[in-house]
Scaffold this motif. Structure first.
Motif, PDB file in Angstrom:
ATOM      1  N   LEU A 171      37.404  47.107  33.782  1.00 26.71           N
ATOM      2  CA  LEU A 171      37.682  45.763  34.555  1.00 26.71           C
ATOM      3  C   LEU A 171      36.519  45.295  35.232  1.00 26.71           C
ATOM      4  O   LEU A 171      36.167  44.212  35.726  1.00 26.71           O
ATOM      5  N   ALA A 172      35.590  46.307  35.453  1.00 22.84           N
ATOM      6  CA  ALA A 172      34.667  46.196  36.377  1.00 22.84           C
ATOM      7  C   ALA A 172      33.216  45.617  35.233  1.00 22.84           C
ATOM      8  O   ALA A 172      32.253  45.094  36.053  1.00 22.84           O
ATOM      9  N   SER A 173      33.257  45.659  34.332  1.00 27.63           N
ATOM     10  CA  SER A 173      32.402  45.362  33.291  1.00 27.63           C
ATOM     11  C   SER A 173      31.974  44.107  33.158  1.00 27.63           C
ATOM     12  O   SER A 173      33.038  43.093  32.958  1.00 27.63           O
ATOM     13  N   PRO A 174      30.747  43.520  33.164  1.00 24.72           N
ATOM     14  CA  PRO A 174      30.385  42.107  33.122  1.00 24.72           C
ATOM     15  C   PRO A 174      30.760  41.489  31.789  1.00 24.72           C
ATOM     16  O   PRO A 174      30.696  40.156  31.410  1.00 24.72           O
ATOM     17  N   LYS A 175      30.770  42.601  30.882  1.00 22.45           N
ATOM     18  CA  LYS A 175      31.115  42.065  29.467  1.00 22.45           C
ATOM     19  C   LYS A 175      32.555  41.786  29.201  1.00 22.45           C
ATOM     20  O   LYS A 175      32.721  41.043  28.171  1.00 22.45           O
ATOM     21  N   GLY A 204      37.972  36.273  38.967  1.00 23.17           N
ATOM     22  CA  GLY A 204      37.307  37.241  39.003  1.00 23.17           C
ATOM     23  C   GLY A 204      37.649  38.236  40.237  1.00 23.17           C
ATOM     24  O   GLY A 204      36.732  38.760  40.752  1.00 23.17           O
ATOM     25  N   ARG A 205      39.009  38.417  40.681  1.00 25.06           N
ATOM     26  CA  ARG A 205      39.255  38.815  41.742  1.00 25.06           C
ATOM     27  C   ARG A 205      40.399  40.469  41.472  1.00 25.06           C
ATOM     28  O   ARG A 205      40.731  40.722  42.282  1.00 25.06           O
ATOM     29  N   LEU A 206      40.422  40.457  40.166  1.00 28.70           N
ATOM     30  CA  LEU A 206      41.224  41.510  40.100  1.00 28.70           C
ATOM     31  C   LEU A 206      41.016  42.715  40.451  1.00 28.70           C
ATOM     32  O   LEU A 206      41.780  43.721  41.058  1.00 28.70           O
ATOM     33  N   LEU A 207      39.765  43.162  40.738  1.00 32.12           N
ATOM     34  CA  LEU A 207      39.219  44.623  41.461  1.00 32.12           C
ATOM     35  C   LEU A 207      39.786  44.589  42.963  1.00 32.12           C
ATOM     36  O   LEU A 207      39.599  45.788  43.465  1.00 32.12           O
ATOM     37  N   ALA A 208      40.208  43.455  43.334  1.00 31.90           N
ATOM     38  CA  ALA A 208      40.697  43.484  44.899  1.00 31.90           C
ATOM     39  C   ALA A 208      42.163  43.782  45.004  1.00 31.90           C
ATOM     40  O   ALA A 208      42.475  43.665  46.007  1.00 31.90           O
ATOM     41  N   ALA A 209      42.749  43.900  43.795  1.00 27.96           N
ATOM     42  CA  ALA A 209      44.277  44.305  43.792  1.00 27.96           C
ATOM     43  C   ALA A 209      44.553  45.390  44.888  1.00 27.96           C
ATOM     44  O   ALA A 209      45.794  45.254  45.535  1.00 27.96           O
ATOM     45  N   PRO A 210      43.793  46.558  44.965  1.00 26.35           N
ATOM     46  CA  PRO A 210      44.171  47.719  45.682  1.00 26.35           C
ATOM     47  C   PRO A 210      43.993  47.126  47.121  1.00 26.35           C
ATOM     48  O   PRO A 210      45.015  47.614  47.931  1.00 26.35           O
ATOM     49  N   ASP A 230      39.557  36.052  30.677  1.00 26.48           N
ATOM     50  CA  ASP A 230      40.804  36.027  29.866  1.00 26.48           C
ATOM     51  C   ASP A 230      40.793  37.290  29.289  1.00 26.48           C
ATOM     52  O   ASP A 230      42.141  37.835  29.155  1.00 26.48           O
ATOM     53  N   GLN A 231      39.903  38.083  28.756  1.00 25.40           N
ATOM     54  CA  GLN A 231      40.002  39.463  28.274  1.00 25.40           C
ATOM     55  C   GLN A 231      40.646  40.345  29.506  1.00 25.40           C
ATOM     56  O   GLN A 231      41.730  40.891  29.200  1.00 25.40           O
ATOM     57  N   ALA A 232      40.446  40.128  30.721  1.00 22.81           N
ATOM     58  CA  ALA A 232      40.892  41.215  31.907  1.00 22.81           C
ATOM     59  C   ALA A 232      42.332  40.743  31.820  1.00 22.81           C
ATOM     60  O   ALA A 232      43.006  41.713  32.142  1.00 22.81           O
ATOM     61  N   ARG A 233      42.490  39.701  32.067  1.00 25.93           N
ATOM     62  CA  ARG A 233      44.050  38.879  32.130  1.00 25.93           C
ATOM     63  C   ARG A 233      44.534  39.520  31.266  1.00 25.93           C
ATOM     64  O   ARG A 233      45.795  40.209  31.301  1.00 25.93           O
ATOM     65  N   ASP A 234      44.499  39.306  29.873  1.00 25.48           N
ATOM     66  CA  ASP A 234      45.177  39.814  28.675  1.00 25.48           C
ATOM     67  C   ASP A 234      45.506  41.344  28.508  1.00 25.48           C
ATOM     68  O   ASP A 234      46.408  41.867  28.425  1.00 25.48           O
TER      69      ASP A 234
END
Length: 179
Positions: free
Chosen positions: A49-53, A86-92, A57-61
């Motif tokens: 999830l932290a990878s810029p690659k 681009g905020r998934l890493l803020a979930a915790p 959409d891929q992170a969401r899926d």
């Protein structure tokens, strides 16, 4: 970086809390946010999830595929929004802030007692009641064992720390004697 996540997470946590409070789904959202936090903090998933690659959409899926049926439509929408921004890493951080808001709303406080030996249920209930009376809130007391304590216990409830451990007493005595 954690401070950045706290700042980023705050408006999301507040929005989810308002939605949950209005709909009466505080516990359900605790579960949803706890799940998202656990996924994001997972040692295998976090680097992906932290990878810029990885595209949004891929992170969401990826998160939606792993979370599967554990997310309702609103939870899925939150994942989509967080991924898009681009905020998934803020979930915790979001989950922690949400839990703080929920505890304040419900008048509860999580506290931890660390002792050299496991506490029996009766003593834990007595500590919970005494702390609740002192703080004027409903206290949920969690117990931990630390074999390195010689005896006594350390109690943490929010900003309050009561160190009744033998180690704490010896440290305070050493400080007085060294003056």
């Amino acid at each position: 970086m954690a401070a950045d996540f706290n700042t980023i997470a705050r408006p999301y946590a507040q929005a989810v809390f308002k939605l949950a409070r209005d709909k009466g789904t505080l516990a359900q959202w605790s579960d949803t946010l706890g799940l998202l936090a656990a996924l994001v903090e997972d040692d295998n998933l976090n680097p992906l999830l932290a990878s810029p690659k990885l595209s949004p959409d891929q992170a969401r899926d990826l998160v939606l595929r792993i979370a599967g049926e554990h997310l309702d439509a609103e939870g899925g929408n939150l994942v989509k929004l967080l991924a898009e921004k681009g905020r998934l890493l803020a979930a915790p951080a979001m989950a922690r802030q949400y839990e703080d808001l929920r505890a304040e709303e419900e008048g509860t406080l999580d506290a931890t007692v660390v002792s050299a030996q496991a506490l029996d249920d009766k003593l834990q209930k007595e500590l919970e009641a005494a702390l609740g009376k002192r703080l004027k809130r409903k206290v949920r007391l969690h117990s931990e064992v630390d074999e390195h304590l010689m005896g006594g216990a350390v109690l943490r409830a929010g900003d309050l720390v009561i160190d009744g451990s033998v180690r704490g007493r010896l440290d305070r005595l050493a400080t007085v004697l060294n003056r």
